[in-house]
Motif scaffolding. Structure first.
Motif, PDB file in Angstrom:
ATOM      1  N   TRP A 326       0.821  -1.224   0.000  1.00  0.00           N
ATOM      2  CA  TRP A 326       0.000   0.000   0.000  1.00  0.00           C
ATOM      3  C   TRP A 326       0.843   1.257   0.000  1.00  0.00           C
ATOM      4  CZ3 TRP A 326      -3.755  -2.572  -1.531  1.00  0.00           C
ATOM      5  CH2 TRP A 326      -4.073  -3.799  -0.960  1.00  0.00           C
ATOM      6  N   LYS A 327       2.045   1.170   0.599  1.00  0.00           N
ATOM      7  CA  LYS A 327       2.941   2.323   0.723  1.00  0.00           C
ATOM      8  C   LYS A 327       3.211   2.990  -0.614  1.00  0.00           C
ATOM      9  CE  LYS A 327       7.362   2.437   2.457  1.00  0.00           C
ATOM     10  NZ  LYS A 327       8.446   1.790   3.201  1.00  0.00           N
ATOM     11  N   SER A 328       3.314   2.162  -1.662  1.00  0.00           N
ATOM     12  CA  SER A 328       3.704   2.715  -2.961  1.00  0.00           C
ATOM     13  C   SER A 328       2.501   3.003  -3.869  1.00  0.00           C
ATOM     14  CB  SER A 328       4.669   1.741  -3.647  1.00  0.00           C
ATOM     15  OG  SER A 328       4.171   0.438  -3.534  1.00  0.00           O
ATOM     16  N   ARG A 329       1.288   2.916  -3.353  1.00  0.00           N
ATOM     17  CA  ARG A 329       0.091   3.173  -4.180  1.00  0.00           C
ATOM     18  C   ARG A 329      -0.336   4.638  -4.099  1.00  0.00           C
ATOM     19  NH1 ARG A 329      -2.886  -1.759  -4.685  1.00  0.00           N
ATOM     20  NH2 ARG A 329      -1.282  -3.261  -5.237  1.00  0.00           N
ATOM     21  N   ASP A 330      -0.789   5.180  -5.239  1.00  0.00           N
ATOM     22  CA  ASP A 330      -1.301   6.561  -5.237  1.00  0.00           C
ATOM     23  C   ASP A 330      -2.661   6.629  -4.546  1.00  0.00           C
ATOM     24  OD1 ASP A 330       0.866   7.334  -6.622  1.00  0.00           O
ATOM     25  OD2 ASP A 330      -0.090   7.172  -8.601  1.00  0.00           O
ATOM     26  N   ALA A 331      -3.470   5.588  -4.801  1.00  0.00           N
ATOM     27  CA  ALA A 331      -4.801   5.550  -4.189  1.00  0.00           C
ATOM     28  C   ALA A 331      -5.096   4.108  -3.793  1.00  0.00           C
ATOM     29  CB  ALA A 331      -5.847   6.040  -5.177  1.00  0.00           C
ATOM     30  N   ILE A 332      -5.804   3.954  -2.703  1.00  0.00           N
ATOM     31  CA  ILE A 332      -6.171   2.603  -2.235  1.00  0.00           C
ATOM     32  C   ILE A 332      -7.697   2.534  -2.187  1.00  0.00           C
ATOM     33  CG2 ILE A 332      -5.821   0.873  -0.420  1.00  0.00           C
ATOM     34  CD1 ILE A 332      -3.556   2.877   0.644  1.00  0.00           C
ATOM     35  N   THR A 333      -8.246   1.681  -3.044  1.00  0.00           N
ATOM     36  CA  THR A 333      -9.709   1.562  -3.099  1.00  0.00           C
ATOM     37  C   THR A 333     -10.153   0.440  -2.156  1.00  0.00           C
ATOM     38  OG1 THR A 333      -9.609   2.246  -5.386  1.00  0.00           O
ATOM     39  CG2 THR A 333     -11.684   1.283  -4.655  1.00  0.00           C
ATOM     40  N   ILE A 334     -11.012   0.806  -1.234  1.00  0.00           N
ATOM     41  CA  ILE A 334     -11.439  -0.140  -0.194  1.00  0.00           C
ATOM     42  C   ILE A 334     -12.970  -0.232  -0.195  1.00  0.00           C
ATOM     43  CG2 ILE A 334     -11.404  -0.625   2.308  1.00  0.00           C
ATOM     44  CD1 ILE A 334      -8.954   1.369   2.407  1.00  0.00           C
ATOM     45  N   VAL A 335     -13.477  -1.456  -0.189  1.00  0.00           N
ATOM     46  CA  VAL A 335     -14.933  -1.628  -0.075  1.00  0.00           C
ATOM     47  C   VAL A 335     -15.241  -2.344   1.245  1.00  0.00           C
ATOM     48  CG1 VAL A 335     -16.978  -2.769  -1.022  1.00  0.00           C
ATOM     49  CG2 VAL A 335     -15.353  -1.650  -2.562  1.00  0.00           C
ATOM     50  N   CYS A 336     -16.073  -1.709   2.063  1.00  0.00           N
ATOM     51  CA  CYS A 336     -16.551  -2.348   3.297  1.00  0.00           C
ATOM     52  C   CYS A 336     -17.966  -2.841   3.055  1.00  0.00           C
ATOM     53  CB  CYS A 336     -16.612  -1.345   4.448  1.00  0.00           C
ATOM     54  SG  CYS A 336     -15.008  -0.891   5.069  1.00  0.00           S
ATOM     55  N   ILE A 337     -18.210  -4.099   3.350  1.00  0.00           N
ATOM     56  CA  ILE A 337     -19.560  -4.636   3.196  1.00  0.00           C
ATOM     57  C   ILE A 337     -20.346  -4.336   4.476  1.00  0.00           C
ATOM     58  CG2 ILE A 337     -20.930  -6.702   2.693  1.00  0.00           C
ATOM     59  CD1 ILE A 337     -18.997  -5.989   0.443  1.00  0.00           C
ATOM     60  N   LEU A 338     -21.467  -3.651   4.291  1.00  0.00           N
ATOM     61  CA  LEU A 338     -22.377  -3.384   5.415  1.00  0.00           C
ATOM     62  C   LEU A 338     -23.558  -4.333   5.234  1.00  0.00           C
ATOM     63  CD1 LEU A 338     -22.216   0.516   5.479  1.00  0.00           C
ATOM     64  CD2 LEU A 338     -20.790  -1.137   6.695  1.00  0.00           C
ATOM     65  N   THR A 339     -23.501  -5.436   5.965  1.00  0.00           N
ATOM     66  CA  THR A 339     -24.335  -6.599   5.662  1.00  0.00           C
ATOM     67  C   THR A 339     -25.830  -6.464   5.969  1.00  0.00           C
ATOM     68  OG1 THR A 339     -23.486  -7.350   7.776  1.00  0.00           O
ATOM     69  CG2 THR A 339     -22.502  -8.333   5.817  1.00  0.00           C
ATOM     70  N   GLY A 340     -26.177  -5.646   6.982  1.00  0.00           N
ATOM     71  CA  GLY A 340     -27.592  -5.574   7.365  1.00  0.00           C
ATOM     72  C   GLY A 340     -28.014  -4.186   7.811  1.00  0.00           C
ATOM     73  N   HIS A 341     -29.278  -3.882   7.672  1.00  0.00           N
ATOM     74  CA  HIS A 341     -29.829  -2.557   7.997  1.00  0.00           C
ATOM     75  C   HIS A 341     -29.914  -2.335   9.506  1.00  0.00           C
ATOM     76  CE1 HIS A 341     -32.278   1.013   7.792  1.00  0.00           C
ATOM     77  NE2 HIS A 341     -32.117   1.009   6.471  1.00  0.00           N
ATOM     78  N   GLY A 342     -29.730  -1.087   9.922  1.00  0.00           N
ATOM     79  CA  GLY A 342     -29.808  -0.745  11.344  1.00  0.00           C
ATOM     80  C   GLY A 342     -31.175  -0.988  11.961  1.00  0.00           C
ATOM     81  N   LEU A 343     -32.224  -0.892  11.148  1.00  0.00           N
ATOM     82  CA  LEU A 343     -33.581  -1.088  11.681  1.00  0.00           C
ATOM     83  C   LEU A 343     -33.839  -2.532  12.122  1.00  0.00           C
ATOM     84  CD1 LEU A 343     -35.619   1.119   9.199  1.00  0.00           C
ATOM     85  CD2 LEU A 343     -35.237   1.550  11.632  1.00  0.00           C
ATOM     86  N   LYS A 344     -32.949  -3.416  11.772  1.00  0.00           N
ATOM     87  CA  LYS A 344     -33.082  -4.806  12.218  1.00  0.00           C
ATOM     88  C   LYS A 344     -33.026  -4.892  13.741  1.00  0.00           C
ATOM     89  CE  LYS A 344     -32.650  -7.338   8.352  1.00  0.00           C
ATOM     90  NZ  LYS A 344     -33.394  -8.563   8.057  1.00  0.00           N
ATOM     91  N   ASP A 345     -32.244  -3.985  14.334  1.00  0.00           N
ATOM     92  CA  ASP A 345     -31.971  -4.067  15.772  1.00  0.00           C
ATOM     93  C   ASP A 345     -32.233  -2.720  16.443  1.00  0.00           C
ATOM     94  OD1 ASP A 345     -31.082  -4.803  18.267  1.00  0.00           O
ATOM     95  OD2 ASP A 345     -29.123  -5.554  17.595  1.00  0.00           O
ATOM     96  N   PRO A 346     -33.517  -2.315  16.495  1.00  0.00           N
ATOM     97  CA  PRO A 346     -33.822  -0.996  17.072  1.00  0.00           C
ATOM     98  C   PRO A 346     -33.459  -0.908  18.555  1.00  0.00           C
ATOM     99  CG  PRO A 346     -35.846  -2.234  16.629  1.00  0.00           C
ATOM    100  CD  PRO A 346     -34.715  -3.013  16.025  1.00  0.00           C
ATOM    101  N   GLU A 347     -33.486  -2.038  19.245  1.00  0.00           N
ATOM    102  CA  GLU A 347     -33.161  -2.004  20.683  1.00  0.00           C
ATOM    103  C   GLU A 347     -31.709  -1.587  20.903  1.00  0.00           C
ATOM    104  OE1 GLU A 347     -36.044  -5.260  22.746  1.00  0.00           O
ATOM    105  OE2 GLU A 347     -34.576  -6.036  21.331  1.00  0.00           O
TER     106      GLU A 347
END
Ligand code: F0G
Length: 373
Positions: A326-347
Motif C-alpha cells: 500500500w505504501k507505494s500506491r497513489d490511491a487505495i480503493t477499499i470496499v466495506c460490506i455493510l451486511t444488514g440494515h440498522g432497523l433490524k436491531d432498534p433495541e
C-alpha cells in the motif's frame, strides 16, 4: 369486477433492475426450467464514505456496499432468491434454516412468495427484534431453541437427513452462488476489483461467496485483478482467528455470534489465496464503528455489519497502509460490506443513545429544551 393487474408504464428507456438471477444469469446455475422467485434483490448502493476515508488514510478511497438495502434488509436475499428458486425447481414444499436472524427473515419472505412452508430455528433470546418480527409476519414456523446458533444448525442438518425438507443455510451451495453477485456488482460499479474487500464473518458463507465472485469475474476477464480479502469476527466469537471452535460465543453483534462456522474452510481459502486475513474486533470497537457510520456517514447498520468498518479502522491505527504494497500506491480503493440494515436491531440503537424525555406542548418548554436562547 376485477381489474386486470398490469405492469406499471415505464418511462421509455428507463432501466429496470430485474433481480440478481436475471442480472447475472450467465454466471449462475439456472436454466429456462428454473422458476425465478425474486423480490428484485441486489443492485445495492456503493456509497463513497468521505469521513471514513479521511480517518483511514490520506490515500484511501472507502466505499460502503450497503447490503441493508436489499428487500428484507440484508445480503441474505442474494443467496435466498437462488436457493428458493432451485428448491421450487426441485418441487420442494418446505424449507428449513437455523439462523441468528437475517437468514430466517430472508428465507421466510422468499418462501412466502414461493408458497412454501418455512421452518426456522433461532437461538432463543439472541435474535434482534426486527428479524424476529420479519420471520413471524411472513408466517414461518419459528422455533426458539434454548441453545446457540451452532446447536440450531446441528439440529437442522439432522432434520434434513430424516425429512424431505430443503436446507437454505449457506451449506446449500445455491446460497453461495447467489451471494457471489455482491462482488460482481462492486466490480461493475468500480470498473475493476477494489484493492481491499472488508467484510464481517460469522458462519463464513459470505466471505466464501464474495471471493468466488471475484475469482469468477477474473476468469471471465471482467476484471484485471482480485482484491485482498479481509474478514472480521467479533472477539468473543472468533473461532477462525483462534483456530478452534468456541463453545460459548459471546458478542453484542448477535448476527455473528457463531462458534463453529460452516464455511470455515472457504473463509481460510479466501484469505490465503488473496493474501488477506481474518482478525477480531472487540464489541467496543464494533459499537464505535456503528456510531461513526450513523453520525458521520449517515448510514444506519446493525452492529454485526459495523465489524467491517471497525476492522478497517483498527488496521489503519496499526499503520497497515504504511506497509507494502500500500505504501507505494497513489490511491487505495477499499470496499466495506455493510451486511444488514440498522432497523433490524432498534433495541441496540436505542441503547446506544440518550432517549429524550417528552416536553410540555408549549413554546417556552421547547425553546428551553433546544437551548435556543
Ligand atoms: N452480518 C450480518 C448482518 C449477518 O446476519 C451475518 C450472518 C453476517 C454478517 C455473517 O455472514 O455468516 O456469511 O459469515 N448471519 C447468519 C444468519 C448467520 O443466520 O442470519 P456469514
Amino acid at each position: 369486477m376485477s381489474v386486470p393487474v398490469s405492469e406499471p408504464a415505464m418511462r421509455q428507456g428507463a432501466p429496470r433492475w430485474p433481480g440478481v438471477i436475471e442480472a447475472y444469469r450467465s454466471h449462475l446455475p439456472v436454466s429456462a426450467q428454473t422458476p425465478v422467485v425474486t423480490l428484485l434483490e441486489g443492485n445495492t448502493p456503493l456509497i463513497p464514505a468521505p469521513a471514513l476515508s479521511r480517518k483511514v488514510h490520506p490515500r484511501a478511497r472507502v466505499f460502503l456496499k450497503y447490503e441493508g438495502m436489499n428487500p428484507t434488509g440484508s445480503f441474505k436475499d442474494r443467496g435466498m432468491t437462488l436457493a428458493i428458486s432451485k428448491a421450487a425447481e426441485a418441487k420442494s414444499v418446505a424449507v428449513l434454516c437455523a439462523s441468528t436472524g437475517n437468514t430466517s427473515a430472508s428465507a421466510s419472505a422468499y418462501a412466502a412468495r414461493a408458497g412454501m412452508r418455512c421452518i426456522v430455528l433461532i437461538p432463543s433470546g439472541n435474535i434482534a427484534l426486527g428479524k424476529l418480527s420479519q420471520a413471524l409476519i411472513h408466517q414461518a414456523a419459528v422455533v426458539p431453541v434454548n441453545g446457540n446458533f451452532d446447536e440450531c444448525l446441528n439440529l437442522v442438518k439432522e432434520i434434513a437427513q430424516k425429512f424431505p425438507i430443503t436446507v437454505v443455510n449457506s451449506i446449500n451451495p445455491y446460497r453461495i452462488e447467489g451471494q457471489k453477485t455482491c462482488a460482481f456488482e462492486i466490480c461493475d460499479v468500480l470498473g475493476d476489483a477494489p484493492d481491499l474487500h472488508v467484510t464481517p464473518v460469522g458462519n463464513a458463507g459470505n466471505i466464501t461467496a464474495q471471493w468466488k465472485g471475484y475469482r469468477e469475474y477474473q476468469a471471465a476477464k471482467r476484471v484485471s485483478r482480485v482484491p485482498v480479502m479481509l474478514g472480521f469476527q467479533a472477539k468473543g466469537a472468533a473461532p477462525i482467528v483462534l483456530g478452534k471452535i468456541v463453545a460459548k460465543p459471546k458478542t453484542i453483534a448477535t448476527a455473528i455470534r457463531i462458534g463453529n462456522p460452516a464455511s470455515w474452510k472457504g473463509a481460510l481459502a479466501a484469505v490465503k489465496e488473496s493474501d488477506g486475513a481474518i482478525s477480531a474486533v472487540t464489541d467496543k470497537e464494533i459499537l464505535q464503528a456503528y456510531m461513526l457510520l450513523a453520525k458521520e456517514e449517515g448510514v444506519f447498520v446493525e452492529p454485526a455489519s459495523a465489524a467491517s468498518v471497525a476492522g478497517l479502522l483498527k488496521l489503519s491505527a496499526e499503520r497497515y497502509f504504511d506497509r507494502q504494497p500500500w505504501k507505494s500506491r497513489d490511491a487505495i480503493t477499499i470496499v466495506c460490506i455493510l451486511t444488514g440494515h440498522g432497523l433490524k436491531d432498534p433495541e441496540r440503537a436505542l441503547a446506544s443513545v440518550r432517549v429524550p424525555k417528552p416536553v410540555a406542548p408549549t413554546m417556552p418548554a421547547l425553546i428551553k429544551r433546544l437551548k435556543l436562547c
